[in-house]
Design an enzyme around this catalytic site. Sequence first.
Site: not given
Length: 629
Positions: A417-418, A421, A424
């Site tokens: 998940h991190e 981020h 991105h």
Amino acid sequence: MSKQPHFVPFALSLMLFSTSSAMGAEVESFQIPGREEIAAEYKWHLEDLYGSDEEWQTDYNKVKKMLPKVGEYKGKLDSSGKNLLACLMLRDDITKITGKLYPYARMHQDENTADNKYQALTGKAQSLNIEVNTAIAFIEPEIVGIPAERLEKMQKQVKGLGVYSFYLQSLMQQKQHVLSPREEALLSRAGEVAAAPATIFNVLANAEVKFPSIQDERGQEVQLSEGRYSNYLRSSDRRVRQDAFDGILGSYSQYRNTLAATLNGHVKQHVFFAQAHNYKSSQEAALMPNHIPVEVYDNLVATVNRNLTPLHRYVSLKKKALGLEEIHMYDLYAPVVKDVEIRISYPEALELVKNALAPLGEDYIADFNKGISSHWIDVYENQGKRSGAYSWGVYGVHPFVFLNYNGHFSDASTLAHEMGHALHSFYSAKSQPYPTADYVIFTAETASTTNEILLIDYMLAKTADKKEKMYLLNQYLENIRTTLYRQTMFAEFEKEIHDRSEEGETLTADLMEEIYHDLNVKYFGPEMIVDKEIDIEWARIPHFYRNFYVYQYATGYSAATAFAKQLQTEGEAAQERYTNHFLKKGGSDTPIRILKNAGVDMSTPQPIEITLAKFSQLLDELEVLLAQG
């Protein structure tokens, strides 16, 4: 542009794990290691921001000297395109620096929350940010005051303004909602007063509300807390679940009238500011600045409402799997599969996540590896380290990822998940100039959740163990239930209370409990016993003090599910769209257009329906496995 960190809650395990500095593997220990005991390869490199505190101070002093220069442009932005460009560039130069100053101090503080030096440095950076915001406050009102024709002419005459075209266009679209400088100044001064309800809620929830003790599964007395609540709701012991449920919600119920008055005050101030700025509704006021049409929000609620039957089926399945005569709200989080725990060391998690993210392409994996080798990540818990996980993108440097890796499958999922981020932010900063590198929350959660979905899909396809597969299916269903269904129910509640307030109603505890109770009855269906205690749950949700925010978790998850499906089935074509038309676009266009150009149209029900269809498919699979015994 410095991305504010994306936080993910961290569930503390009853068993603490520390790292072996020699091997870097999780070993059972009741002692949390000191930071000096963590191997260097598992720590982030904050020296990539500043090599020393002295370098930090030099940049701090530089900003202080630059601030008076901003004021030289006050009242002059409409005089020439050159003035406008020079002012915007100066503002950007300042915020690029403050976008390094604050993260450096804050991330050092997060390494050890007891470190007074970095507490002080963080406070110093926060104060500087306030000074900067005060100094630049005149810029946007002045730009909005420039006639549209004149602003367009300026952009044609001064080529350098081209990089600000989307920003300027966005400001002009808000023109009808910007008041006179005097009126805006008055409303700005009222902001601190308007923040009082949220402040009061935080004090009440975190300092005043006292939770009782309960007996855990071993009969030991334990103090309830918000942090422990989710763990106890997942207990296989029903008595523990009910005691935790009654204890937490009963505690909030003692303050029901005060908490109702607090939320009522918050909603009223939101309605007031929306009306003062000439918005049709408070919902429009919250969504329009980020270019989200109200219809996107309403479409989410309507689509989920048309598809509640799968959630009712899930409740029925859980009731049967748990062997219950009646299923209550406190049974909702209980796992249908017991005695399954997936343990994954950090090195194993890195390989697992990379394999799972293969559909994103070789370049993405290469950049993932670059992040690992370049020390983006602070991996393990240490004494004094804050809990949780987040990523923080810093323009001109690289993203940073904060973990408390503890060896569970959920930790591997948090890593995916991190890093979603982080990459991105990495691609946005690499591909976009500073003014368009920052992206909004609406798209932020999509990149991270796409990675999570690819990971759990990979795990499901890989495992041959029946109990492990059932565990993963249950986890997947819970992810969709809590993110799509639950957050949409929150969004529906939030819209209802704002609508009632706009109609002149006072949001009493009785009224909000009635609304919330009815929503739970509707969402969870005829087999669920909707306990009266759940009626007060709205009182403990901090996100209701962030206007019309929670729906983005549901839309983000839906967009991510649609992207994951495309990446898994379309290969390179989907990779190209996802990377070039989404990850690299930052905030260069409206979030709806960015996602649509990448292949997911959130103005339609389709992504939500794809996610709900996935929920039904997973439910079918779990039903078959449970039936086999």
